[in-house]
Design a protein around this motif. Structure first.
Motif, short mmCIF file in Angstrom:
data_model
loop_
_atom_site.label_atom_id
_atom_site.label_comp_id
_atom_site.label_asym_id
_atom_site.label_seq_id
_atom_site.Cartn_x
_atom_site.Cartn_y
_atom_site.Cartn_z
N SER A 180 0.75 -1.30 0.03
CA SER A 180 -0.06 0.10 -0.06
C SER A 180 0.83 1.04 -0.30
O SER A 180 0.23 2.20 -0.58
CB SER A 180 -0.83 0.08 1.24
OG SER A 180 -0.14 -0.02 2.47
N THR A 182 2.34 2.91 2.58
CA THR A 182 1.93 3.66 3.82
C THR A 182 3.15 4.26 4.24
O THR A 182 3.46 5.32 5.24
CB THR A 182 1.23 3.31 4.93
OG1 THR A 182 1.57 1.77 5.18
CG2 THR A 182 -0.38 2.98 4.20
N THR A 183 4.30 3.49 4.27
CA THR A 183 5.52 3.82 4.67
C THR A 183 6.76 4.03 3.79
O THR A 183 7.88 3.69 3.93
CB THR A 183 5.95 2.63 5.69
OG1 THR A 183 6.09 1.43 5.13
CG2 THR A 183 5.07 2.49 6.77
N HIS A 500 -3.91 9.55 0.48
CA HIS A 500 -4.72 8.06 0.67
C HIS A 500 -3.78 6.95 -0.12
O HIS A 500 -3.12 7.30 -1.15
CB HIS A 500 -5.95 7.94 0.26
CG HIS A 500 -6.91 8.72 1.05
ND1 HIS A 500 -7.25 10.03 0.80
CD2 HIS A 500 -7.75 8.26 2.14
CE1 HIS A 500 -8.48 10.18 1.79
NE2 HIS A 500 -8.51 9.20 2.53
N THR A 501 -3.69 5.75 0.32
CA THR A 501 -3.21 4.65 -0.51
C THR A 501 -4.13 4.18 -1.55
O THR A 501 -5.25 4.82 -1.54
CB THR A 501 -2.87 3.34 0.33
OG1 THR A 501 -3.99 2.90 0.91
CG2 THR A 501 -2.10 4.11 1.53
N LYS A 507 -2.35 7.67 4.52
CA LYS A 507 -1.06 7.66 4.89
C LYS A 507 -0.57 8.42 6.12
O LYS A 507 -0.59 9.65 6.17
CB LYS A 507 -0.29 8.03 3.53
CG LYS A 507 -0.56 7.01 2.40
CD LYS A 507 0.21 7.85 1.45
CE LYS A 507 0.18 6.98 -0.04
NZ LYS A 507 1.04 7.37 -1.12
N GLU A 510 2.90 10.36 6.21
CA GLU A 510 2.85 11.25 5.19
C GLU A 510 1.99 12.51 5.75
O GLU A 510 2.38 13.69 5.63
CB GLU A 510 2.50 11.05 3.56
CG GLU A 510 2.58 11.95 2.55
CD GLU A 510 2.20 11.66 1.41
OE1 GLU A 510 1.71 12.50 0.71
OE2 GLU A 510 2.39 10.29 1.12
#
Length: 516
Positions: A180, A182-183, A500-501, A507, A510
């Motif tokens: 996804s 997110t990191t 968003h992912t 996120k 972010e």
């Protein structure tokens, strides 16, 4: 426990051939036209889908795609992203699905990691988003829709002689999707035919109470691994399918009123946005027997709202927990007897014979709610590797082949797993930001998103979005947080302002950087 050995594998390239042979007239409804074949309209049959896959697989062969090739599919958002994955698999190549939401620079970096794959895209992406360097990073560029100088257009290969399906060994790579993100830069997760089949089995378990005549509405990223395994399973079972690109509540209400679904599967944030359908005059959720989410914990308020909208006798909500690397590893069900105050942090138990779970202490003390441990899993559906990052993949394992999920939680004396936080999202002084968010959702129905993140000093800051962007009532907010850990004043934002992912998750890291 010994995990079950998965059999022959799913054989993605011929899934719809087999589904059409069993259920030739079973319908597939769309809320949009296919970019690759708009003339087919928005109601197809499995037979038509199977023929479309055969046709475009043959066109890919004519475009010099061969067994073992890596073929990136990165095009404008459309169900044909998933269909093209089956086309690529049909000629023995490996589909690599990159979300249409990825920006051009990120896509180029992933192409570089893939070592000159073929790229299937479209005119819009090439004109508006992708950098020109993709022509140097890809072995060949193919347009699934439209034309572009230097690219091979599949439309120009119409009428190409059909070629037989290629069957590859099911222990070899069969599908690559990205995490996804997110990191940071997304990782490329590699699956085989066997691991994909293993991921279908938990879903089969959850669908056991659901009749095969029930239409299944799916709003999941077309580039997500869950879409590929889910569409295959649902088609083979013979369910009428409703494949959705648009999650706008009004458009969803119109579609569901016309084709009432018996099952709805989507990302948790989409289901949260569809809470408004519970009170819609068209009663679009009246015939739903089962709601299901994809891999992430969902808020109890959403579960209660959706179940209350169903007019079936015994509707249920199937809550699953997992990640792109493992597939679903745990599940629980909710029924109407569960109140809105139910513990949303409970994500259930493992699937016997398919997944195993454990929680490992971080400090020598037994994991508990006030001392969460690291969640680890073993799964028959676990990916083979991260492409080009073998060491990073190996570092995710602990002794005994346990996969570190990156989440924190604990298990109750009844064996239920409770998910409290991602490790990277933990805020000192708060047992669970997710539990905190659950409480705020329950107490303030006007919220459609709330994310608690730390500021530069570590103080928890709630970022909130309200229904129709109405101003937050600060008196109600103060009452809602009176007995909660001390929070900074809330920051109100529009939902589209949050990063968003591809699977609609915010996120968090972010967002924290943006606010910082």
């Amino acid at each position: 426990m010994i995990l079950q050995r998965v059999g022959k594998g799913i054989r993605l390239g011929t899934v719809f051939d087999r589904a059409a042979a069993r259920h030739p007239a079973s319908p597939v409804y769309l809320d949009h036209d296919l970019d690759v074949a708009p003339e087919l309209g928005r109601r197809l049959t499995l037979t038509e889908i199977a023929d479309l896959i055969d046709d475009f697989a043959s066109r890919l062969w004519a475009a010099r795609v061969r067994p073992g090739d890596r073929v990136v599919v990165h095009k404008s958002d459309n169900f044909d992203i998933s269909l093209l994955a089956y086309c690529v698999a049909r000629v023995g190549a490996v589909p690599v699905l990159l979300s249409p939401k990825l920006d051009g620079a990120t896509t180029a970096r992933l192409l570089e990691r893939l070592d000159r794959p073929a790229l299937v895209t479209d005119q819009a992406k090439l004109e508006q988003e992708l950098p020109s360097e993709v022509f140097d990073l890809a072995e060949r560029v193919i347009t699934a829709a439209g034309t572009f100088p230097g690219a091979c257009a599949l439309a120009e290969l119409a009428g190409t002689p059909r070629v037989p399906a290629v069957t590859m060994p099911q222990d070899l790579p069969a599908l690559i999707t990205h995490t996804s993100g997110t990191t940071g830069l997304p990782k490329l997760a590699v699956q085989s035919g066997r691991t994909i089949q293993a991921r279908c089995r938990p879903q089969s378990t959850l669908l056991a109470p659901v009749g095969r005549h029930e239409p299944i509405a799916v709003h999941v990223s077309f580039a997500h691994s869950r879409m590929i395994s889910g569409a295959a399973l649902f088609a083979l079972r013979g369910h009428p399918l409703i494949m959705m690109r648009d999650d706008d509540p009004e458009r969803a209400a119109e579609l569901f009123a016309r084709v009432p679904p018996g099952v709805i599967e989507s990302h948790p944030n989409t289901l949260l946005h569809w809470e408004s359908l519970a009170h819609h005059p068209a009663r679009p959720l009246a015939r739903v027997r089962c709601f299901s989410n994809t891999f992430d914990a969902i808020h109890p308020r959403t579960v209660a709202s959706l179940l209350a909208a169903s007019e079936r006798n015994l509707p249920f909500f199937a809550q699953t927990y997992g990640q792109s690397e493992t597939g679903a590893i745990a599940a629980r069900t909710y029924t109407r007897r569960h109140r809105e105050s139910a513990d949303g942090r409970c994500v259930g138990r493992n699937f016997p014979g398919l997944t195993e779970l454990r929680v490992v202490s971080r400090n020598g003390r037994a994991p508990a709610k006030d001392n969460p441990g690291r969640i680890e899993a073993r799964s028959a559906g676990r990916i083979m590797t991260y492409l080009g990052e073998q060491q990073r993949f190996d570092d995710q394992f602990s002794e005994g082949g346990w996969w570190r999920m990156g989440d924190l939680g604990y298990r109750t004396k009844w064996g239920c797993l409770h998910l409290l936080d991602r490790e990277v999202d933990e805020i000192p002084g708060i047992n669970s930001t997710l539990e905190l968010e659950d409480k705020l959702f329950t107490r303030l129905p006007e919220l459609i998103e709330v994310i608690v993140i730390p500021d530069s000093a570590g103080v928890p800051v709630p970022v909130v979005c309200t229904r129709d962007d109405q101003p937050l009532d600060h008196a109600r907010w103060r009452s809602a947080v009176a007995d909660l850990p001390e929070l900074a004043p809330p920051l109100q934002r529009r939902l589209d302002e949050l990063p968003h992912t591809a699977t609609t998750k915010v996120k968090r890291l972010e967002l924290a950087r943006l606010l910082g």
